[in-house]
Design a protein around this motif. Structure first.
Motif, PDB file in Angstrom:
ATOM      1  N   ARG A  69      -9.506   7.831  29.140  1.00  0.00           N
ATOM      2  CA  ARG A  69      -8.726   7.063  30.106  1.00  0.00           C
ATOM      3  C   ARG A  69      -9.550   5.903  30.652  1.00  0.00           C
ATOM      4  N   GLN A  70     -10.867   6.122  30.720  1.00  0.00           N
ATOM      5  CA  GLN A  70     -11.803   5.075  31.157  1.00  0.00           C
ATOM      6  C   GLN A  70     -13.101   5.307  30.400  1.00  0.00           C
ATOM      7  N   ARG A  71     -13.682   4.242  29.875  1.00  0.00           N
ATOM      8  CA  ARG A  71     -14.924   4.368  29.100  1.00  0.00           C
ATOM      9  C   ARG A  71     -15.799   3.167  29.410  1.00  0.00           C
ATOM     10  N   GLU A  72     -16.487   3.242  30.549  1.00  0.00           N
ATOM     11  CA  GLU A  72     -17.368   2.183  31.008  1.00  0.00           C
ATOM     12  C   GLU A  72     -18.713   2.799  31.365  1.00  0.00           C
ATOM     13  N   PRO A  73     -19.788   2.033  31.283  1.00  0.00           N
ATOM     14  CA  PRO A  73     -21.088   2.572  31.700  1.00  0.00           C
ATOM     15  C   PRO A  73     -21.005   3.098  33.138  1.00  0.00           C
ATOM     16  N   GLY A  74     -21.398   4.339  33.321  1.00  0.00           N
ATOM     17  CA  GLY A  74     -21.385   4.955  34.645  1.00  0.00           C
ATOM     18  C   GLY A  74     -20.044   5.513  35.068  1.00  0.00           C
ATOM     19  N   GLY A  75     -18.999   5.312  34.289  1.00  0.00           N
ATOM     20  CA  GLY A  75     -17.680   5.800  34.651  1.00  0.00           C
ATOM     21  C   GLY A  75     -16.856   6.199  33.453  1.00  0.00           C
ATOM     22  N   ILE A  76     -16.830   7.500  33.183  1.00  0.00           N
ATOM     23  CA  ILE A  76     -16.086   8.034  32.052  1.00  0.00           C
ATOM     24  C   ILE A  76     -14.988   8.947  32.574  1.00  0.00           C
ATOM     25  N   VAL A  77     -13.771   8.739  32.087  1.00  0.00           N
ATOM     26  CA  VAL A  77     -12.652   9.626  32.408  1.00  0.00           C
ATOM     27  C   VAL A  77     -11.982   9.980  31.076  1.00  0.00           C
ATOM     28  N   ILE A  78     -11.866  11.282  30.819  1.00  0.00           N
ATOM     29  CA  ILE A  78     -11.276  11.764  29.566  1.00  0.00           C
ATOM     30  C   ILE A  78     -10.253  12.829  29.895  1.00  0.00           C
ATOM     31  N   ASP A  79      -9.086  12.738  29.275  1.00  0.00           N
ATOM     32  CA  ASP A  79      -8.095  13.812  29.385  1.00  0.00           C
ATOM     33  C   ASP A  79      -8.270  14.748  28.200  1.00  0.00           C
ATOM     34  N   PHE A  80      -8.368  16.055  28.517  1.00  0.00           N
ATOM     35  CA  PHE A  80      -8.378  17.098  27.503  1.00  0.00           C
ATOM     36  C   PHE A  80      -7.028  17.796  27.614  1.00  0.00           C
ATOM     37  N   MET A  81      -6.178  17.625  26.605  1.00  0.00           N
ATOM     38  CA  MET A  81      -4.826  18.158  26.635  1.00  0.00           C
ATOM     39  C   MET A  81      -4.720  19.354  25.702  1.00  0.00           C
ATOM     40  N   VAL A  82      -4.305  20.478  26.249  1.00  0.00           N
ATOM     41  CA  VAL A  82      -4.193  21.702  25.467  1.00  0.00           C
ATOM     42  C   VAL A  82      -2.814  21.726  24.806  1.00  0.00           C
ATOM     43  N   ARG A  83      -2.838  22.014  23.509  1.00  0.00           N
ATOM     44  CA  ARG A  83      -1.579  22.071  22.744  1.00  0.00           C
ATOM     45  C   ARG A  83      -1.165  23.498  22.525  1.00  0.00           C
TER      46      ARG A  83
END
Length: 83
Positions: A69-83
């Motif tokens: 969702r966000q991939r910047e130095p010092g700021g990472i946001v990742i969604d892990f979606m369970v199927r």
């Protein structure tokens, strides 16, 4: 007492920055194991966790989708979606 999930397709925040490094991966695996199909964990971190993503792919395969969702130095946001 049983654990109550908010609802299908619920979003659960997980901020790894406040967890001691030696416990992070175990905490993340535990959180993902607690999710049901249709639920998402929104992961926040201060660095791109590439070794962790490799471990997640090996452990969960196609069961968990990974979406930045966000991939910047010092700021990472990742969604892990369970199927």
């Amino acid at each position: 007492m049983s654990h109550q999930h908010l609802s299908p397709s619920a979003l659960y925040p997980f901020d790894a920055r406040g967890i001691a490094k030696r416990f992070r991966h175990a905490a993340i695996f535990g959180a993902l194991d607690a999710l049901q199909a249709g639920e998402t964990m929104r992961f926040v971190n201060d660095h791109d966790p590439l070794p962790l993503l490799d471990q997640l792919r090996a452990r969960y395969g196609e069961r968990v989708a990974i979406e930045y969702r966000q991939r910047e130095p010092g700021g990472i946001v990742i969604d892990f979606m369970v199927r």
